[in-house]
Enzyme design. Structure first.
Site, short mmCIF file in Angstrom:
data_model
loop_
_atom_site.label_atom_id
_atom_site.label_comp_id
_atom_site.label_asym_id
_atom_site.label_seq_id
_atom_site.Cartn_x
_atom_site.Cartn_y
_atom_site.Cartn_z
CD1 TRP A 319 44.91 58.10 31.74
CD2 TRP A 319 46.89 58.85 31.02
NE1 TRP A 319 45.40 57.17 30.86
CE2 TRP A 319 46.62 57.61 30.40
CE3 TRP A 319 48.07 59.50 30.70
CZ2 TRP A 319 47.49 57.01 29.50
CZ3 TRP A 319 48.95 58.91 29.81
CH2 TRP A 319 48.66 57.68 29.21
CG HIS A 320 50.46 62.05 31.97
ND1 HIS A 320 49.36 62.72 31.46
CD2 HIS A 320 51.21 61.70 30.88
CE1 HIS A 320 49.46 62.79 30.14
NE2 HIS A 320 50.57 62.19 29.77
N GLY A 321 49.93 60.27 36.32
CA GLY A 321 50.50 59.78 37.57
C GLY A 321 49.77 60.27 38.79
CG PHE A 463 53.22 57.93 33.08
CD1 PHE A 463 53.57 58.39 34.32
CD2 PHE A 463 54.01 58.25 32.00
CE1 PHE A 463 54.70 59.19 34.50
CE2 PHE A 463 55.13 59.07 32.16
CZ PHE A 463 55.47 59.53 33.41
#
Length: 463
Positions: A319-321, A463
């Site tokens: 989800w963050h990248g 993100f």
């Protein structure tokens, strides 16, 4: 448009609230929606149509789903909605990552790399929409509200770009009817000022130290300097994101909304388990309620629980990248959480000192993994942290001590503001002139820094 920008502070914000409070109460959702669309269009004019289309399609599907009395009858509709929502997120955020890795695996250009620009806030507003869709499917939300209510909920500019991830039931009553008291406005403005100060006076300032460490080159760092850089980045990402969340909460309060808290002194805990209860709390809640529990949680035995946790933390990292360092970062937390649960977690809770030392050593290392996407450079940095130098160290102890002296006041301020002390002081003097005066001081100091062209990145826009 950043909240911590002069354009937002002195143009958009006063004009929006002037229009908002001049609008009759029954039409304020219209002002909120139109203002949010303008806010988004300034930063991302190309993808405003994507967000509007996503809102329209999901609302139509939810209305159709809500008409079904049985949950079983809602299943085809919720599947279509989730495919569309996650499919859009995958296309813009993950397709190139997937294509590049497939091409490496197959050793040929089997899939094209699209190089699409990542729409601002798509990870946040997609999760908000998904929570609404799933809650309609479960029957948690009985009434879908109007299209305007839903559009205002999704596009609400305080939390549109970087959260917190708000669930519809948390704002459903306010979307129908809300009142704003002078105390709400005062509290909201104070929260905005302190959030702005956290972003500009702490996060942006400590970034100069992390930037200096990067400029030296990871290979040239001494072990103390590498640790100072890791600590600096840890403070930067915290005050950057927490400051932005405070500004969002403050802006929401001025409009009559209670946006949920997103952080609760996460660096002052004694375990990784506690850390994730207090860091990005609304994201953790989303994965718990919409992934972990539906997978079975801990109800189907230890092995199934471990598998469910593995899935959750792999997804949390992604989800963050769209990069392998984020996956590694997420899976590292999975390992640490499992170790705490089954082996040493109870000992950390019993000790007043060991748990804190454990967090203060471990969390900066995890943020290094989070930040450095090049695995060869990441390995160099991790070696420097433990004193394994593969080349000559150019930064000697005297240079480290000079750097420590230059940033000592800033590091001390970051440590103090990471504790519960500021919040305790805030609660004690809230409503008094001293707090108002202090809020004005930090506000104008922040404006001064921005006017002087201070570096003003925002990490979570990536993100």
């Amino acid at each position: 448009m950043l909240f911590s920008s002069l354009v937002f502070i002195f143009r958009f914000m006063p004009l929006f609230f002037l229009c908002y409070f001049l609008t009759p109460k029954s039409y304020r959702n219209v002002t909120l929606f139109l203002g949010s669309i303008i806010f988004y269009a300034v930063g991302e004019p190309v993808y405003i149509i994507l967000m509007l289309a996503t809102i329209l399609v999901n609302f139509w599907l939810c209305v159709h789903m809500a008409r079904k009395k049985q949950q079983k009858g809602r299943m085809p509709t919720v599947v279509i909605a989730l495919i569309l929502d996650f499919g859009s997120l995958f296309l813009f955020k993950y397709f190139d990552f997937f294509a590049q890795n497939m091409n490496l695996l197959l050793k040929r250009e089997a899939l094209p790399v699209l190089h699409l620009t990542l729409p601002l806030g798509i990870s946040f507003y997609t999760f908000q929409i998904v929570s609404y869709v799933v809650d309609i499917y479960r029957g948690k939300i009985k009434y879908t509200g109007t299209l305007l209510d839903f559009a205002a909920y999704v596009s609400m500019f305080p939390q549109l770009i970087a959260g917190p991830i708000v669930q519809y039931p948390e704002v459903a009553k306010e979307l129908k009817k809300r009142t704003v008291t002078p105390q709400d406005v005062e509290f909201g403005l104070e929260m905005f000022c302190f959030g702005l100060a956290s972003k500009v006076l702490l996060a942006n300032k400590i970034y100069t130290l992390w930037n200096q460490v990067q400029g030296i080159g990871y290979m040239n760092l001494s072990t103390p300097m590498a640790w100072m850089g890791a600590v600096a980045y840890s403070f930067q990402i915290y005050f950057d994101f927490w400051g932005y969340s405070m500004m969002a909460i403050g802006l929401g309060r001025i409009m009559g909304f209670r946006i949920p808290r997103n952080f609760n002194c996460p660096y002052m805990v004694k375990s990784v388990t506690e850390f994730w209860r207090n860091w990005h709390m609304t994201l953790g809640r989303f994965f718990r309620e919409y992934v972990y529990i539906p997978l079975g949680g801990n109800r189907k035995g230890a092995l199934r629980m471990i598998l469910n946790m593995f899935i959750v933390w792999a997804l949390t990292g992604l989800w963050h990248g769209a990069n392998w360092n984020f996956v590694l970062w997420g899976l590292l937390f999975f390992v640490l959480l499992m170790l705490e649960k089954f082996i040493y977690g109870k000992y950390l809770e019993k000790s007043r000192v060991i748990g804190h030392l454990y967090i203060w050593i471990l969390i900066p290392v995890t943020w290094v993994i989070f930040e450095i996407s090049d695995f060869s450079q990441l390995l160099i940095y991790l070696k420097q942290l433990v004193g394994i130098h593969t080349g000559p160290v150019l930064v000697k102890n005297d240079q480290f001590l000079r750097c420590l002296k230059d940033y000592s006041w800033l590091l001390a301020a970051c440590v103090i503001c990471s504790t519960k002390l500021p919040e305790k002081i805030f609660r004690r003097i809230h409503g008094g002139l001293i707090l108002i005066a202090f809020a004005l001081v930090v506000f104008w100091l922040s404006v001064y820094e921005l006017a002087n062209g201070a570096n003003n990145p925002f990490l979570y826009f990536r993100f």
